[in-house]
Design a protein around this motif. Sequence first.
Motif, PDB file in Angstrom:
ATOM      1  N   ALA A 185       0.830  -1.208   0.000  1.00 35.27           N
ATOM      2  CA  ALA A 185       0.000   0.000   0.000  1.00 35.27           C
ATOM      3  C   ALA A 185       0.860   1.251   0.000  1.00 35.27           C
ATOM      4  O   ALA A 185       0.585   2.221  -0.728  1.00 35.27           O
ATOM      5  CB  ALA A 185      -0.937  -0.014   1.208  1.00 35.27           C
ATOM      6  N   THR A 186       1.931   1.256   0.795  1.00 34.99           N
ATOM      7  CA  THR A 186       2.828   2.408   0.833  1.00 34.99           C
ATOM      8  C   THR A 186       3.492   2.640  -0.519  1.00 34.99           C
ATOM      9  O   THR A 186       3.707   3.790  -0.931  1.00 34.99           O
ATOM     10  CB  THR A 186       3.905   2.194   1.920  1.00 34.99           C
ATOM     11  N   LEU A 187       3.809   1.566  -1.214  1.00 35.81           N
ATOM     12  CA  LEU A 187       4.435   1.672  -2.534  1.00 35.81           C
ATOM     13  C   LEU A 187       3.452   2.127  -3.604  1.00 35.81           C
ATOM     14  O   LEU A 187       3.855   2.397  -4.738  1.00 35.81           O
ATOM     15  CB  LEU A 187       5.032   0.322  -2.937  1.00 35.81           C
ATOM     16  N   ARG A 188       2.171   2.197  -3.253  1.00 37.43           N
ATOM     17  CA  ARG A 188       1.112   2.594  -4.192  1.00 37.43           C
ATOM     18  C   ARG A 188       1.107   1.711  -5.437  1.00 37.43           C
ATOM     19  O   ARG A 188       0.901   2.174  -6.556  1.00 37.43           O
ATOM     20  CB  ARG A 188       1.236   4.072  -4.571  1.00 37.43           C
ATOM     21  N   ALA A 189       1.332   0.434  -5.229  1.00 40.96           N
ATOM     22  CA  ALA A 189       1.305  -0.516  -6.336  1.00 40.96           C
ATOM     23  C   ALA A 189      -0.129  -0.726  -6.800  1.00 40.96           C
ATOM     24  O   ALA A 189      -1.035  -0.883  -5.981  1.00 40.96           O
ATOM     25  CB  ALA A 189       1.917  -1.841  -5.906  1.00 40.96           C
ATOM     26  N   PRO A 210      -3.431  -5.354  -0.992  1.00 40.09           N
ATOM     27  CA  PRO A 210      -4.523  -4.437  -0.681  1.00 40.09           C
ATOM     28  C   PRO A 210      -5.701  -4.650  -1.633  1.00 40.09           C
ATOM     29  O   PRO A 210      -5.520  -5.031  -2.797  1.00 40.09           O
ATOM     30  CB  PRO A 210      -3.894  -3.051  -0.892  1.00 40.09           C
ATOM     31  N   VAL A 211      -6.890  -4.419  -1.136  1.00 41.33           N
ATOM     32  CA  VAL A 211      -8.098  -4.587  -1.953  1.00 41.33           C
ATOM     33  C   VAL A 211      -7.994  -3.702  -3.190  1.00 41.33           C
ATOM     34  O   VAL A 211      -7.604  -2.537  -3.112  1.00 41.33           O
ATOM     35  CB  VAL A 211      -9.349  -4.224  -1.130  1.00 41.33           C
ATOM     36  N   GLY A 212      -8.348  -4.265  -4.332  1.00 40.26           N
ATOM     37  CA  GLY A 212      -8.334  -3.514  -5.580  1.00 40.26           C
ATOM     38  C   GLY A 212      -7.069  -3.665  -6.395  1.00 40.26           C
ATOM     39  O   GLY A 212      -7.028  -3.222  -7.554  1.00 40.26           O
ATOM     40  N   THR A 213      -6.035  -4.271  -5.832  1.00 37.68           N
ATOM     41  CA  THR A 213      -4.801  -4.479  -6.589  1.00 37.68           C
ATOM     42  C   THR A 213      -5.075  -5.439  -7.743  1.00 37.68           C
ATOM     43  O   THR A 213      -5.647  -6.507  -7.543  1.00 37.68           O
ATOM     44  CB  THR A 213      -3.693  -5.063  -5.703  1.00 37.68           C
ATOM     45  N   ARG A 214      -4.675  -5.065  -8.948  1.00 41.08           N
ATOM     46  CA  ARG A 214      -4.819  -5.970 -10.082  1.00 41.08           C
ATOM     47  C   ARG A 214      -3.744  -7.051 -10.012  1.00 41.08           C
ATOM     48  O   ARG A 214      -2.658  -6.816  -9.487  1.00 41.08           O
ATOM     49  CB  ARG A 214      -4.725  -5.193 -11.395  1.00 41.08           C
TER      50      ARG A 214
END
Length: 274
Positions: free
Chosen positions: A43-47, A133-137
């Motif tokens: 999440a911190t990496l904004r992947a 995280p939820v929503g990660t492809r």
Amino acid sequence: MARLVGGFCVPHDPLILGNADAPPREQAARVMQAFAQVRARIATLRADTAIVIGDDHCTMFGPGCVPAILIGTGDLEGPIEPWLGIPRRAVNNHPPLAQHLVEAGFEAGFDWTVSRSLALDHSTMVPIHLALPVGTRVIPVYINSGGDPLIPGRRCLELGRMLGAAIASWPGDERVVMIGTGGISHWVGMSDMGRVNEAFDRRILGMVEARDLDGLARLSAEEIVATAGNGALEVRNWIVAMAAMPPYNARVLAYEPVPEWITGLGFAELEVAP
């Protein structure tokens, strides 16, 4: 252009979910805390996209069909194992980037098996459920590290490097993480099932921290199976993820030997160098 912003090596032991209460409570909690740490870092990496490297355990296509390498480019859902105790659900793919990886692989001499509708097993769904995280492809890549005919360690290096180059050549603005999945020592369906070889596990984690990809790739299947069981062949999933990375620093996040889950569980972060 797309960027690889981080990478992780994590377990995919199905018993983490399917038999959650088997180990001592404190040890199980440490494993879940390690997954939470990985999820927070992603999440911190904004992947926005994760390439998850798993192996199909000869269940997804039956024992008569074991692809050397497979990629899911379309509809995804999982897990196929209801006893994991998590609802079967759709998983977001990234079809354009997945197709780009297919084309780059063909150009580089990799004969992909391509699935446009794929049901995922625990080797990808456990980390998807616990670490993303939820929503990660997700783009799932399966290699035959779980059973004959085994993919060689050297080929895993080549596959990872191809994936890293292909991601870097994608013109989109994606932030991508690599997830190598699998246990370290474990004997699946063998007489030593339930045994954990902590010395071997710590040796592997030391090689991960040293970024000793050549050393990992040189480990023969015979040595791995004799020392740490057939399940430890999944270290080759880690090799693919590590080889894809740009320059990085590696650090072990956690290690737990869990006989009740028949596996030595290791977690490591592959942090892109500044």
